[in-house]
Motif scaffolding. Structure first.
Motif, PDB file in Angstrom:
ATOM      1  N   ALA A   1       0.832  -1.208   0.000  1.00 51.69           N
ATOM      2  CA  ALA A   1       0.000   0.000   0.000  1.00 51.69           C
ATOM      3  C   ALA A   1       0.865   1.257   0.000  1.00 51.69           C
ATOM      4  CB  ALA A   1      -0.935  -0.007   1.205  1.00 51.69           C
ATOM      5  N   ALA A   2       1.988   1.217   0.706  1.00 51.15           N
ATOM      6  CA  ALA A   2       2.893   2.375   0.750  1.00 51.15           C
ATOM      7  C   ALA A   2       3.472   2.665  -0.629  1.00 51.15           C
ATOM      8  CB  ALA A   2       4.015   2.104   1.753  1.00 51.15           C
ATOM      9  N   GLY A   3       3.831   1.620  -1.367  1.00 54.18           N
ATOM     10  CA  GLY A   3       4.328   1.818  -2.722  1.00 54.18           C
ATOM     11  C   GLY A   3       3.304   2.489  -3.614  1.00 54.18           C
ATOM     12  N   GLN A   4       2.044   2.083  -3.461  1.00 57.53           N
ATOM     13  CA  GLN A   4       0.980   2.730  -4.233  1.00 57.53           C
ATOM     14  C   GLN A   4       0.780   4.173  -3.783  1.00 57.53           C
ATOM     15  OE1 GLN A   4      -1.654  -0.848  -3.335  1.00 57.53           O
ATOM     16  NE2 GLN A   4      -2.390  -0.316  -5.380  1.00 57.53           N
ATOM     17  N   GLU A   5       0.963   4.404  -2.487  1.00 54.05           N
ATOM     18  CA  GLU A   5       0.776   5.753  -1.949  1.00 54.05           C
ATOM     19  C   GLU A   5       1.784   6.740  -2.528  1.00 54.05           C
ATOM     20  OE1 GLU A   5       0.668   7.796   2.480  1.00 54.05           O
ATOM     21  OE2 GLU A   5       0.178   5.659   2.318  1.00 54.05           O
ATOM     22  N   ILE A   6       2.995   6.276  -2.878  1.00 55.71           N
ATOM     23  CA  ILE A   6       3.982   7.192  -3.464  1.00 55.71           C
ATOM     24  C   ILE A   6       3.872   7.251  -4.986  1.00 55.71           C
ATOM     25  CG2 ILE A   6       5.582   6.883  -1.548  1.00 55.71           C
ATOM     26  CD1 ILE A   6       7.307   5.138  -3.416  1.00 55.71           C
ATOM     27  N   GLY A   7       2.829   6.593  -5.540  1.00 50.97           N
ATOM     28  CA  GLY A   7       2.539   6.760  -6.955  1.00 50.97           C
ATOM     29  C   GLY A   7       2.875   5.599  -7.865  1.00 50.97           C
ATOM     30  N   LEU A   8       3.304   4.479  -7.324  1.00 51.81           N
ATOM     31  CA  LEU A   8       3.624   3.319  -8.160  1.00 51.81           C
ATOM     32  C   LEU A   8       2.385   2.463  -8.387  1.00 51.81           C
ATOM     33  CD1 LEU A   8       7.035   2.354  -6.566  1.00 51.81           C
ATOM     34  CD2 LEU A   8       6.695   3.110  -8.918  1.00 51.81           C
ATOM     35  N   PRO A   9       2.286   1.818  -9.549  1.00 51.38           N
ATOM     36  CA  PRO A   9       1.139   0.951  -9.789  1.00 51.38           C
ATOM     37  C   PRO A   9       1.253  -0.362  -9.018  1.00 51.38           C
ATOM     38  CG  PRO A   9       2.656   0.830 -11.632  1.00 51.38           C
ATOM     39  CD  PRO A   9       3.183   1.905 -10.714  1.00 51.38           C
ATOM     40  N   ARG A  10       0.141  -0.936  -8.649  1.00 52.61           N
ATOM     41  CA  ARG A  10       0.145  -2.278  -8.077  1.00 52.61           C
ATOM     42  C   ARG A  10       0.510  -3.253  -9.202  1.00 52.61           C
ATOM     43  NH1 ARG A  10      -2.009  -5.325  -3.435  1.00 52.61           N
ATOM     44  NH2 ARG A  10      -1.618  -7.488  -4.041  1.00 52.61           N
ATOM     45  N   ASN A  11       1.447  -4.155  -8.921  1.00 49.24           N
ATOM     46  CA  ASN A  11       1.891  -5.122  -9.917  1.00 49.24           C
ATOM     47  C   ASN A  11       2.002  -6.481  -9.248  1.00 49.24           C
ATOM     48  OD1 ASN A  11       3.063  -6.607 -11.946  1.00 49.24           O
ATOM     49  ND2 ASN A  11       4.642  -5.106 -12.443  1.00 49.24           N
ATOM     50  N   ASP A  12       1.123  -7.389  -9.616  1.00 50.37           N
ATOM     51  CA  ASP A  12       1.146  -8.729  -9.031  1.00 50.37           C
ATOM     52  C   ASP A  12       1.954  -9.719  -9.855  1.00 50.37           C
ATOM     53  OD1 ASP A  12      -0.603  -8.772  -6.540  1.00 50.37           O
ATOM     54  OD2 ASP A  12      -1.955  -7.793  -7.956  1.00 50.37           O
ATOM     55  N   ASP A  13       2.555  -9.260 -10.953  1.00 49.65           N
ATOM     56  CA  ASP A  13       3.371 -10.149 -11.784  1.00 49.65           C
ATOM     57  C   ASP A  13       4.543  -9.362 -12.358  1.00 49.65           C
ATOM     58  OD1 ASP A  13       4.475 -12.076 -13.360  1.00 49.65           O
ATOM     59  OD2 ASP A  13       2.757 -12.285 -14.720  1.00 49.65           O
ATOM     60  N   PHE A  14       5.686  -9.447 -11.692  1.00 48.89           N
ATOM     61  CA  PHE A  14       6.881  -8.752 -12.165  1.00 48.89           C
ATOM     62  C   PHE A  14       7.465  -9.406 -13.417  1.00 48.89           C
ATOM     63  CE2 PHE A  14       7.302  -7.793  -7.439  1.00 48.89           C
ATOM     64  CZ  PHE A  14       6.804  -6.504  -7.557  1.00 48.89           C
ATOM     65  N   ASN A  15       6.925 -10.556 -13.821  1.00 50.62           N
ATOM     66  CA  ASN A  15       7.402 -11.277 -15.005  1.00 50.62           C
ATOM     67  C   ASN A  15       6.369 -11.263 -16.125  1.00 50.62           C
ATOM     68  OD1 ASN A  15       9.886 -12.276 -13.672  1.00 50.62           O
ATOM     69  ND2 ASN A  15       8.415 -13.353 -12.378  1.00 50.62           N
TER      70      ASN A  15
END
Length: 540
Positions: free
Chosen positions: A164-178
């Motif tokens: 949630a903190a990563g999203q709070e600083i503006g990054l997209p949620r990503n459930d698949d880095f591959n």
């Protein structure tokens, strides 16, 4: 084994991530004989199969080579521990289990460097072929392959807070880095099945152990490539205290990794002629880039005191907590013993000029003074930053002609200005994450490096005094389309017939992420190329 074979069609040196995949795939052809030589032993230590066992085995006196770099000029003259592992499965038997392939742009860049057949589209089928993806098959993932890839479940509230903190600083949620894109924040996937580690040995050698045409020799320390003129004909190795040799009717394939593969070539007289003579070795083939172009991912960590007991430190602090952890694993194959070296990750661009993520962050729900060290006595967690595409270059050289001497390792961390900038900006981003609303309720204080380390100069000083490897050395036998490359795009050593290299050392540039998945892909692709080459010769 009462007797060792004197010859084989293919002799593979090194049973690490690539070597296991390569040897197993070659032996699928019952018409060829494959011998796999491994300096280490079999994976009998139970901690090799429990995911969090890396904390117990990383610096093991038998399972690890426990190497060190030379004093690093940009790291206050510190020697950095490079354990490197000697056991069937190699690093995949002891690593942090994270399944990260790298970015599509990495492989397209390889193609631009002259590595025909190694673009993102070219390598994707081999990633998919290797994979048994828990979530099912799609355009990016495969099922039914040897390598188990699964989700870490359940995720703790603290892990969800980091995401949630990563999203709070503006990054997209990503459930698949591959998948389609690496950028964003989300959970890591791991090479595990039903709570157990799935090393390359488990994935590839275990199903192949009944094949009569595959012989795996452990305790076999390779000392020299046997050459007849400009052709590799076999391997000389030490086994059970005796010096032995095995002939290769078709090819010798080095899969020892970024240290062992160039080291064996240098010991055999293949490398920079002037350096070989200085080491007391008669040059057999002048190949200047052997051992050069060394790249590694450098990491710097921050540790936070947690205001709640939701970390492994807190759970391990009491007898009742330790009993509970053991019971979770024994009965359900869940809980802290299944934790990888990062339960959630964040891929971001910390430099304005970067077109794709330049830094990887690992979130770990425990803390220690060093990787593999004892846990802190307080509830704590760790966030690390790791630059993905370093410009610093090091090298591997010899101490002398004696094959028992360890290689000389010079990583030259932070020798490039870009690397210093990226590391500092990564540490700044960790603090931004820590200051979000999602994380503030979990943080009592920054423990390491602490509030006294401020500004770019302070953060760089912290990285110099405490930064270390994240165990991803590559590129010392670089692949390329130019005459100066060590191997060509078919992984054949330039100027030496019958010799190939297939491991992390062939990467022209290090992939943007953990290297295990890419090494397994290299083993898969090498096997396919070798089999295709053999079929073409037979057809001719």
């Amino acid at each position: 084994m009462s007797s060792l074979p004197e010859s084989a069609d293919y002799v593979v040196v090194g049973a690490g991530s690539a070597g296991c995949a390569l040897a197993a795939r070659l032996s699928e052809d019952p018409g060829v004989r494959v011998v796999l030589l491994e300096a280490g032993g079999r994976a009998t230590n139970p901690w090799l199969h429990v995911p969090i066992g890396y904390a117990k085995t990383m610096y093991h006196p038998v399972l690890s080579w426990n190497l060190q770099t030379e004093p690093e000029p940009e790291l206050e003259g510190r020697r950095i521990n490079w354990p490197r592992w000697r056991v069937l499965g190699g690093s995949s038997a002891i690593n942090g289990l994270l399944y990260v392939r790298g970015q599509h742009e990495d492989f397209d860049h390889w193609r631009q460097l002259g590595c025909t057949g190694w673009s993102a589209a070219d390598v994707l089928p081999f990633f998919r072929k290797a994979e048994d993806q828990q979530r099912g098959a799609d355009e990016w993932h495969g099922t039914g392959g040897p390598l188990a890839v699964s989700d870490l479940v359940p995720r703790s509230p603290l892990t969800e807070a980091f995401i949630a903190a990563g999203q709070e600083i503006g990054l997209p949620r990503n459930d698949d880095f591959n998948g389609a894109s690496q950028e964003g924040v989300g959970p890591f996937q791991v090479t595990a099945r039903a709570g157990w580690r799935c090393s390359a040995a488990t994935a590839y050698l275990r199903p192949a152990r009944g094949r009569r045409n595959l012989v795996v020799v452990t305790g076999a320390a390779a000392e020299r490539i046997l050459l007849e003129g400009r052709r590799a004909t076999g391997i000389q190795f030490r086994h059970g205290g005796a010096l032995r040799s095995i002939r290769a009717a078709r090819e010798v394939i080095l899969c020892g990794g970024a240290i062992a593969s160039p080291r064996l070539m240098l010991l055999s007289g293949i490398g920079p002629a002037a350096e070989l003579k200085e080491a007391g070795i008669e040059p057999a083939h002048d190949l200047p880039d052997v051992g050069r172009n060394l790249q590694d991912h450098f990491q710097a960590r921050m540790v936070f005191r947690c205001s709640r007991p939701g970390t492994l430190n807190a759970q391990m602090a009491t007898l009742l907590g330790r009993i509970g952890i053991g019971a979770q694993f024994a009965f359900n194959r869940t809980g802290p013993l299944t934790i990888s070296a990062g339960v959630a990750g964040l891929f971001a661009r910390v430099l304005p000029e970067s077109a794709s993520p330049d830094t990887q962050f690992h979130f770990i729900p425990f803390s220690a003074d060093k990787p593999g060290g004892g846990l802190h006595p307080f509830s704590g967690f760790t966030i690390s930053t790791c630059q993905l595409r370093p410009e610093s270059r090091g090298n591997i050289t010899l101490r002398g002609a004696d094959p028992t001497l360890p290689a000389v390792i010079r990583a030259n961390y932070l020798s490039a200005e870009l690397d210093r900038r990226c590391t500092v900006e990564g540490l700044k981003l960790i603090r931004r994450v820590a200051e979000t609303k999602a994380m503030r309720e979990w943080i009592e204080a920054e423990y390491f490096p602490g509030p006294d380390w401020q500004g770019d100069d302070g953060l760089l000083a912290h990285a110099r005094r405490a930064g270390t490897t994240i165990f991803h050395p590559t590129s010392t036998c670089r692949m390329g389309g130019d005459p100066g490359a060590v191997v060509d795009p078919e992984l054949r050593v330039n100027g030496i017939a019958g010799l190939r290299v297939a491991d992390a050392s062939i990467m022209p540039t290090v992939v943007s992420g953990n290297t295990n998945a890419a090494c397994i892909m290299i083993g898969e692709k090498a096997a396919a190329m070798i089999r295709a080459s053999a079929q073409a010769r037979q057809a001719a």
